[in-house]
Design an enzyme around this catalytic site. Structure first.
Site, PDB file in Angstrom:
ATOM      1  N   ASP A  40       0.911  -1.128  -0.029  1.00  0.00           N
ATOM      2  CA  ASP A  40       0.060  -0.001  -0.026  1.00  0.00           C
ATOM      3  C   ASP A  40       0.823   1.271   0.053  1.00  0.00           C
ATOM      4  OD1 ASP A  40      -2.343   1.267  -0.042  1.00  0.00           O
ATOM      5  OD2 ASP A  40      -2.624   1.349   2.148  1.00  0.00           O
ATOM      6  N   GLY A  43      -0.298   5.460  -4.256  1.00  0.00           N
ATOM      7  CA  GLY A  43      -0.969   6.778  -4.757  1.00  0.00           C
ATOM      8  C   GLY A  43      -0.409   7.907  -4.172  1.00  0.00           C
ATOM      9  N   ARG A  53      -1.023   9.350  -9.750  1.00  0.00           N
ATOM     10  CA  ARG A  53      -1.052   8.135  -9.128  1.00  0.00           C
ATOM     11  C   ARG A  53      -0.476   6.756  -9.949  1.00  0.00           C
ATOM     12  NH1 ARG A  53      -4.296   7.786  -4.426  1.00  0.00           N
ATOM     13  NH2 ARG A  53      -4.471   5.417  -4.981  1.00  0.00           N
ATOM     14  N   HIS A  57       2.113   3.371  -8.931  1.00  0.00           N
ATOM     15  CA  HIS A  57       1.948   2.069  -9.364  1.00  0.00           C
ATOM     16  C   HIS A  57       3.115   1.542 -10.139  1.00  0.00           C
ATOM     17  CE1 HIS A  57      -1.793   2.196  -7.543  1.00  0.00           C
ATOM     18  NE2 HIS A  57      -2.370   3.212  -8.501  1.00  0.00           N
ATOM     19  N   THR A  86     -10.976  -6.557  -4.629  1.00  0.00           N
ATOM     20  CA  THR A  86     -12.230  -6.767  -5.286  1.00  0.00           C
ATOM     21  C   THR A  86     -12.983  -5.139  -5.104  1.00  0.00           C
ATOM     22  OG1 THR A  86     -13.073  -7.693  -3.201  1.00  0.00           O
ATOM     23  CG2 THR A  86     -12.843  -8.991  -5.028  1.00  0.00           C
ATOM     24  N   ARG A  91     -12.235   2.502  -7.801  1.00  0.00           N
ATOM     25  CA  ARG A  91     -11.518   3.685  -8.385  1.00  0.00           C
ATOM     26  C   ARG A  91     -11.881   4.230  -9.911  1.00  0.00           C
ATOM     27  NH1 ARG A  91      -5.543   2.528  -5.643  1.00  0.00           N
ATOM     28  NH2 ARG A  91      -6.510   2.039  -3.565  1.00  0.00           N
ATOM     29  N   LEU A 151      10.416 -20.549  -5.017  1.00  0.00           N
ATOM     30  CA  LEU A 151       9.535 -19.651  -4.329  1.00  0.00           C
ATOM     31  C   LEU A 151       8.082 -19.778  -4.984  1.00  0.00           C
ATOM     32  CD1 LEU A 151       8.816 -17.004  -2.661  1.00  0.00           C
ATOM     33  CD2 LEU A 151       9.490 -15.715  -4.366  1.00  0.00           C
ATOM     34  N   ARG A 214      -4.934  -2.014   8.815  1.00  0.00           N
ATOM     35  CA  ARG A 214      -5.977  -2.810   8.481  1.00  0.00           C
ATOM     36  C   ARG A 214      -5.765  -3.683   7.500  1.00  0.00           C
ATOM     37  NH1 ARG A 214      -7.893   2.781   6.944  1.00  0.00           N
ATOM     38  NH2 ARG A 214      -7.345   2.993   4.648  1.00  0.00           N
ATOM     39  N   SER A 216      -8.158  -4.764   5.221  1.00  0.00           N
ATOM     40  CA  SER A 216      -8.761  -4.279   3.695  1.00  0.00           C
ATOM     41  C   SER A 216      -9.363  -5.800   2.969  1.00  0.00           C
ATOM     42  CB  SER A 216      -7.771  -3.429   2.858  1.00  0.00           C
ATOM     43  OG  SER A 216      -7.266  -2.395   3.639  1.00  0.00           O
ATOM     44  N   GLU A 227       1.587 -13.620  12.316  1.00  0.00           N
ATOM     45  CA  GLU A 227       2.202 -12.356  12.861  1.00  0.00           C
ATOM     46  C   GLU A 227       1.938 -11.026  11.931  1.00  0.00           C
ATOM     47  OE1 GLU A 227       3.533 -12.286  15.952  1.00  0.00           O
ATOM     48  OE2 GLU A 227       2.931 -14.289  16.016  1.00  0.00           O
TER      49      GLU A 227
END
Ligand code: IPE
Ligand code: IPE
Ligand code: MG
Length: 260
Positions: A40, A43, A53, A57, A86, A91, A151, A214, A216, A227
Protein backbone atom coordinates in the site's frame (compact mmCIF):
# COMPACT_ATOMS: atom_id res chain seq x y z
CA UNK A 1 0.89 -14.96 -26.51
CA UNK A 2 4.70 -14.78 -26.36
CA UNK A 3 4.66 -11.84 -28.80
CA UNK A 4 2.06 -9.86 -26.94
CA UNK A 5 4.14 -10.19 -23.78
CA UNK A 6 7.17 -8.54 -25.37
CA UNK A 7 6.18 -4.99 -24.59
CA UNK A 8 8.94 -2.97 -22.91
CA UNK A 9 7.51 -1.04 -20.05
CA UNK A 10 9.91 0.20 -17.39
CA UNK A 11 12.54 2.62 -18.61
CA UNK A 12 16.23 1.71 -18.41
CA UNK A 13 16.81 3.72 -15.25
CA UNK A 14 14.02 1.84 -13.47
CA UNK A 15 15.35 -1.53 -14.63
CA UNK A 16 18.87 -0.65 -13.46
CA UNK A 17 17.48 0.31 -10.07
CA UNK A 18 15.73 -3.03 -9.63
CA UNK A 19 18.93 -4.92 -10.43
CA UNK A 20 20.77 -3.17 -7.62
CA UNK A 21 20.72 -5.88 -4.98
CA UNK A 22 22.64 -4.90 -1.85
CA UNK A 23 24.42 -7.62 0.07
CA UNK A 24 22.27 -7.82 3.18
CA UNK A 25 23.08 -10.04 6.11
CA UNK A 26 20.68 -12.94 5.91
CA UNK A 27 22.53 -15.25 8.25
CA UNK A 28 20.65 -16.27 11.46
CA UNK A 29 17.30 -15.47 9.92
CA UNK A 30 14.37 -17.48 11.19
CA UNK A 31 12.69 -17.25 7.78
CA UNK A 32 8.89 -17.51 7.70
CA UNK A 33 7.64 -20.07 5.17
CA UNK A 34 4.85 -17.85 3.90
CA UNK A 35 4.97 -14.06 3.78
CA UNK A 36 1.92 -12.08 2.66
CA UNK A 37 2.19 -8.40 1.78
CA UNK A 38 -0.40 -5.63 1.46
CA UNK A 39 1.54 -3.36 -0.88
CA UNK A 40 0.00 0.00 0.00
CA UNK A 41 0.99 3.63 -0.53
CA UNK A 42 1.65 3.91 -4.28
CA UNK A 43 -0.84 6.75 -4.77
CA UNK A 44 0.53 8.80 -1.88
CA UNK A 45 4.10 8.22 -3.04
CA UNK A 46 3.19 9.73 -6.42
CA UNK A 47 1.09 12.51 -4.86
CA UNK A 48 4.03 13.55 -2.65
CA UNK A 49 6.04 14.12 -5.84
CA UNK A 50 3.29 15.92 -7.75
CA UNK A 51 2.99 12.93 -10.07
CA UNK A 52 -0.16 11.08 -11.19
CA UNK A 53 -1.13 8.05 -9.08
CA UNK A 54 -0.28 5.69 -11.90
CA UNK A 55 3.40 6.74 -11.60
CA UNK A 56 3.30 5.34 -8.06
CA UNK A 57 1.92 2.03 -9.30
CA UNK A 58 4.69 1.80 -11.91
CA UNK A 59 7.34 2.55 -9.29
CA UNK A 60 5.71 -0.09 -7.09
CA UNK A 61 6.53 -2.69 -9.75
CA UNK A 62 10.25 -2.05 -9.16
CA UNK A 63 9.73 -2.77 -5.48
CA UNK A 64 7.98 -6.04 -6.34
CA UNK A 65 11.06 -7.17 -8.28
CA UNK A 66 13.42 -6.29 -5.42
CA UNK A 67 11.27 -8.01 -2.81
CA UNK A 68 10.80 -11.17 -4.89
CA UNK A 69 14.59 -11.41 -5.25
CA UNK A 70 15.32 -10.94 -1.57
CA UNK A 71 12.55 -13.42 -0.72
CA UNK A 72 14.22 -15.98 -3.02
CA UNK A 73 17.56 -15.25 -1.35
CA UNK A 74 16.06 -15.71 2.13
CA UNK A 75 14.44 -18.99 1.02
CA UNK A 76 10.89 -17.86 1.71
CA UNK A 77 8.65 -20.63 0.31
CA UNK A 78 5.54 -18.61 -0.53
CA UNK A 79 5.15 -14.88 -1.14
CA UNK A 80 1.57 -13.65 -1.54
CA UNK A 81 1.21 -10.12 -2.90
CA UNK A 82 -2.05 -8.17 -2.67
CA UNK A 83 -2.10 -6.56 -6.10
CA UNK A 84 -5.73 -5.61 -6.75
CA UNK A 85 -8.69 -6.04 -4.41
CA UNK A 86 -12.34 -6.63 -5.23
CA UNK A 87 -12.91 -3.15 -3.72
CA UNK A 88 -10.34 -1.46 -5.97
CA UNK A 89 -12.91 -1.43 -8.84
CA UNK A 90 -14.32 1.64 -7.04
CA UNK A 91 -11.37 3.69 -8.30
CA UNK A 92 -11.51 5.82 -11.47
CA UNK A 93 -11.55 3.63 -14.56
CA UNK A 94 -8.29 5.09 -15.86
CA UNK A 95 -6.48 4.06 -12.65
CA UNK A 96 -8.07 0.58 -12.66
CA UNK A 97 -7.04 0.12 -16.31
CA UNK A 98 -3.46 1.14 -15.53
CA UNK A 99 -3.19 -1.19 -12.53
CA UNK A 100 -4.59 -4.11 -14.51
CA UNK A 101 -2.05 -3.55 -17.29
CA UNK A 102 0.83 -3.89 -14.81
CA UNK A 103 0.87 -7.71 -14.50
CA UNK A 104 1.39 -8.10 -18.25
CA UNK A 105 3.96 -5.32 -18.35
CA UNK A 106 5.79 -6.73 -15.33
CA UNK A 107 5.82 -10.26 -16.76
CA UNK A 108 6.85 -9.10 -20.23
CA UNK A 109 10.12 -7.94 -18.72
CA UNK A 110 10.75 -10.14 -15.72
CA UNK A 111 9.32 -13.57 -16.53
CA UNK A 112 12.67 -14.91 -17.86
CA UNK A 113 14.40 -13.79 -14.70
CA UNK A 114 11.69 -15.29 -12.50
CA UNK A 115 12.11 -18.56 -14.38
CA UNK A 116 15.89 -18.36 -13.94
CA UNK A 117 15.28 -17.95 -10.21
CA UNK A 118 13.09 -21.08 -10.16
CA UNK A 119 10.03 -19.03 -9.14
CA UNK A 120 6.60 -20.61 -9.60
CA UNK A 121 3.78 -18.17 -10.26
CA UNK A 122 0.26 -18.72 -9.00
CA UNK A 123 -2.75 -16.44 -8.71
CA UNK A 124 -5.57 -16.13 -6.21
CA UNK A 125 -8.76 -14.17 -6.81
CA UNK A 126 -11.58 -14.04 -9.30
CA UNK A 127 -9.78 -14.15 -12.64
CA UNK A 128 -12.99 -14.26 -14.70
CA UNK A 129 -13.78 -10.58 -14.25
CA UNK A 130 -10.32 -9.38 -15.25
CA UNK A 131 -9.55 -7.98 -18.70
CA UNK A 132 -8.45 -10.71 -21.13
CA UNK A 133 -4.92 -9.28 -21.48
CA UNK A 134 -4.38 -9.47 -17.70
CA UNK A 135 -5.81 -12.96 -17.39
CA UNK A 136 -3.85 -14.31 -20.37
CA UNK A 137 -0.53 -12.83 -19.21
CA UNK A 138 -0.95 -14.30 -15.72
CA UNK A 139 -2.09 -17.67 -17.07
CA UNK A 140 0.88 -17.75 -19.45
CA UNK A 141 3.25 -17.10 -16.51
CA UNK A 142 1.51 -19.79 -14.42
CA UNK A 143 1.89 -22.33 -17.25
CA UNK A 144 5.51 -21.38 -17.98
CA UNK A 145 6.57 -21.69 -14.33
CA UNK A 146 4.54 -24.67 -13.14
CA UNK A 147 7.53 -27.03 -13.16
CA UNK A 148 9.59 -24.71 -10.93
CA UNK A 149 9.95 -25.69 -7.31
CA UNK A 150 11.49 -22.56 -5.76
CA UNK A 151 9.59 -19.61 -4.32
CA UNK A 152 5.85 -19.68 -5.02
CA UNK A 153 4.83 -16.17 -6.00
CA UNK A 154 1.12 -15.83 -5.40
CA UNK A 155 -0.45 -12.84 -7.08
CA UNK A 156 -3.71 -11.78 -5.42
CA UNK A 157 -5.63 -10.19 -8.27
CA UNK A 158 -9.28 -9.21 -8.01
CA UNK A 159 -9.04 -10.84 -4.61
CA UNK A 160 -11.45 -10.22 -1.74
CA UNK A 161 -11.63 -12.45 1.27
CA UNK A 162 -15.38 -12.18 1.88
CA UNK A 163 -16.04 -13.03 -1.74
CA UNK A 164 -13.65 -15.99 -1.43
CA UNK A 165 -15.42 -17.29 1.68
CA UNK A 166 -18.89 -16.92 0.14
CA UNK A 167 -17.75 -18.66 -3.04
CA UNK A 168 -16.29 -21.48 -0.91
CA UNK A 169 -19.57 -21.83 0.99
CA UNK A 170 -21.63 -22.01 -2.19
CA UNK A 171 -19.38 -24.76 -3.58
CA UNK A 172 -19.50 -26.56 -0.24
CA UNK A 173 -23.31 -26.50 -0.12
CA UNK A 174 -23.41 -27.86 -3.67
CA UNK A 175 -21.06 -30.69 -2.63
CA UNK A 176 -23.23 -31.38 0.44
CA UNK A 177 -26.33 -31.52 -1.78
CA UNK A 178 -24.58 -33.81 -4.26
CA UNK A 179 -23.38 -35.97 -1.36
CA UNK A 180 -19.74 -35.41 -2.32
CA UNK A 181 -19.27 -34.10 1.20
CA UNK A 182 -20.92 -35.09 4.46
CA UNK A 183 -21.51 -32.67 7.30
CA UNK A 184 -19.47 -34.92 9.62
CA UNK A 185 -16.38 -34.50 7.42
CA UNK A 186 -16.57 -30.74 7.52
CA UNK A 187 -13.80 -29.34 9.68
CA UNK A 188 -11.34 -26.42 9.36
CA UNK A 189 -8.95 -28.38 7.13
CA UNK A 190 -11.75 -29.40 4.84
CA UNK A 191 -13.19 -25.90 4.62
CA UNK A 192 -9.73 -24.50 3.75
CA UNK A 193 -9.71 -26.71 0.66
CA UNK A 194 -12.58 -24.66 -0.80
CA UNK A 195 -10.57 -21.41 -0.62
CA UNK A 196 -8.29 -20.02 -3.36
CA UNK A 197 -5.36 -20.81 -1.09
CA UNK A 198 -6.14 -24.53 -1.09
CA UNK A 199 -3.09 -26.61 -0.19
CA UNK A 200 -1.12 -23.60 1.01
CA UNK A 201 0.16 -23.14 4.52
CA UNK A 202 -1.37 -20.04 6.15
CA UNK A 203 0.88 -16.95 6.08
CA UNK A 204 3.36 -16.80 8.95
CA UNK A 205 3.99 -13.11 8.50
CA UNK A 206 1.82 -10.30 7.11
CA UNK A 207 3.53 -7.06 6.11
CA UNK A 208 1.50 -3.93 5.33
CA UNK A 209 3.28 -0.87 4.01
CA UNK A 210 1.82 2.63 3.77
CA UNK A 211 0.86 3.27 7.38
CA UNK A 212 -2.70 1.87 7.52
CA UNK A 213 -3.38 -0.77 10.14
CA UNK A 214 -6.17 -2.79 8.61
CA UNK A 215 -6.66 -5.91 6.50
CA UNK A 216 -8.75 -4.36 3.73
CA UNK A 217 -10.47 -7.70 3.04
CA UNK A 218 -7.23 -9.69 2.67
CA UNK A 219 -7.05 -13.37 3.71
CA UNK A 220 -9.44 -13.05 6.67
CA UNK A 221 -9.60 -16.80 7.27
CA UNK A 222 -5.93 -17.51 6.56
CA UNK A 223 -4.51 -14.77 8.83
CA UNK A 224 -6.12 -16.11 12.02
CA UNK A 225 -2.72 -16.78 13.67
CA UNK A 226 -0.38 -14.79 11.45
CA UNK A 227 2.17 -12.34 12.87
CA UNK A 228 1.52 -8.75 11.69
CA UNK A 229 4.20 -6.19 10.83
CA UNK A 230 3.23 -2.65 9.83
CA UNK A 231 5.39 0.13 8.45
CA UNK A 232 4.70 3.73 7.45
CA UNK A 233 7.07 3.33 4.50
CA UNK A 234 5.14 3.69 1.23
CA UNK A 235 5.39 0.64 -1.07
CA UNK A 236 7.58 2.30 -3.77
CA UNK A 237 10.12 3.18 -1.04
CA UNK A 238 10.02 -0.25 0.63
CA UNK A 239 13.41 -1.93 0.36
CA UNK A 240 15.26 -5.17 1.04
CA UNK A 241 16.44 -3.64 4.32
CA UNK A 242 12.88 -3.16 5.60
CA UNK A 243 11.90 -6.61 4.41
CA UNK A 244 14.80 -8.12 6.37
CA UNK A 245 13.88 -5.98 9.35
CA UNK A 246 10.37 -7.50 9.28
CA UNK A 247 11.82 -11.02 9.01
CA UNK A 248 14.21 -10.39 11.90
CA UNK A 249 11.39 -9.09 14.08
CA UNK A 250 9.28 -12.09 13.09
CA UNK A 251 12.11 -14.34 14.28
CA UNK A 252 11.83 -12.83 17.75
CA UNK A 253 8.07 -13.27 18.08
CA UNK A 254 6.73 -16.04 20.28
CA UNK A 255 3.83 -17.78 18.57
CA UNK A 256 1.57 -19.44 21.11
CA UNK A 257 -1.58 -20.31 19.14
CA UNK A 258 -3.57 -19.98 22.35
CA UNK A 259 -1.22 -22.15 24.38
CA UNK A 260 1.21 -20.95 27.02
C1 IPE B 1 -1.73 0.23 -3.28
O1 IPE B 1 -1.47 1.58 -3.32
C2 IPE B 1 -1.96 -0.35 -4.64
C3 IPE B 1 -3.35 -0.79 -4.91
C4 IPE B 1 -4.32 -0.71 -4.08
C5 IPE B 1 -3.61 -1.33 -6.21
P1 IPE B 1 -2.64 2.64 -3.30
O2 IPE B 1 -3.03 2.96 -4.70
O3 IPE B 1 -3.76 2.22 -2.43
O4 IPE B 1 -1.89 3.89 -2.66
P2 IPE B 1 -2.49 4.90 -1.58
O5 IPE B 1 -2.93 4.09 -0.41
O6 IPE B 1 -3.63 5.62 -2.23
O7 IPE B 1 -1.32 5.79 -1.26
C1 IPE C 1 -5.39 -2.69 -0.14
O1 IPE C 1 -5.08 -1.36 -0.29
C2 IPE C 1 -5.44 -3.38 -1.48
C3 IPE C 1 -4.15 -3.58 -2.13
C4 IPE C 1 -2.97 -3.22 -1.67
C5 IPE C 1 -4.21 -4.25 -3.41
P1 IPE C 1 -6.22 -0.23 -0.41
O2 IPE C 1 -5.51 1.06 -0.56
O3 IPE C 1 -7.20 -0.60 -1.44
O4 IPE C 1 -6.92 -0.35 1.01
P2 IPE C 1 -7.85 0.71 1.79
O5 IPE C 1 -8.86 1.22 0.82
O6 IPE C 1 -6.96 1.81 2.28
O7 IPE C 1 -8.43 -0.06 2.92
MG1 MG D 1 -4.11 2.43 -0.43
Amino acid sequence: MENTLKIPFLNNKQIEKTFHNPEEDISDLHTPDHVAIIMDGNGRWAGNRGMPRVAGHKEGVSTVVKIVKIAVKCKVKVLTLYTFSTENWKRPKSEVDSILRLPKEFLSIYLPELIANNVRIEAIGDMEDLPTHTREAVQYAIDRTKVNDGLQLNIALNYGSRHEILKAMKKMFTDLNDEKLSLDDLDEQHFSKYLYTTGLKDPDLLIRTGGEKRLSNFLLWQLAYTEFWFTDVLWPDFSETEFLHALKEYGQRKRRYGGI
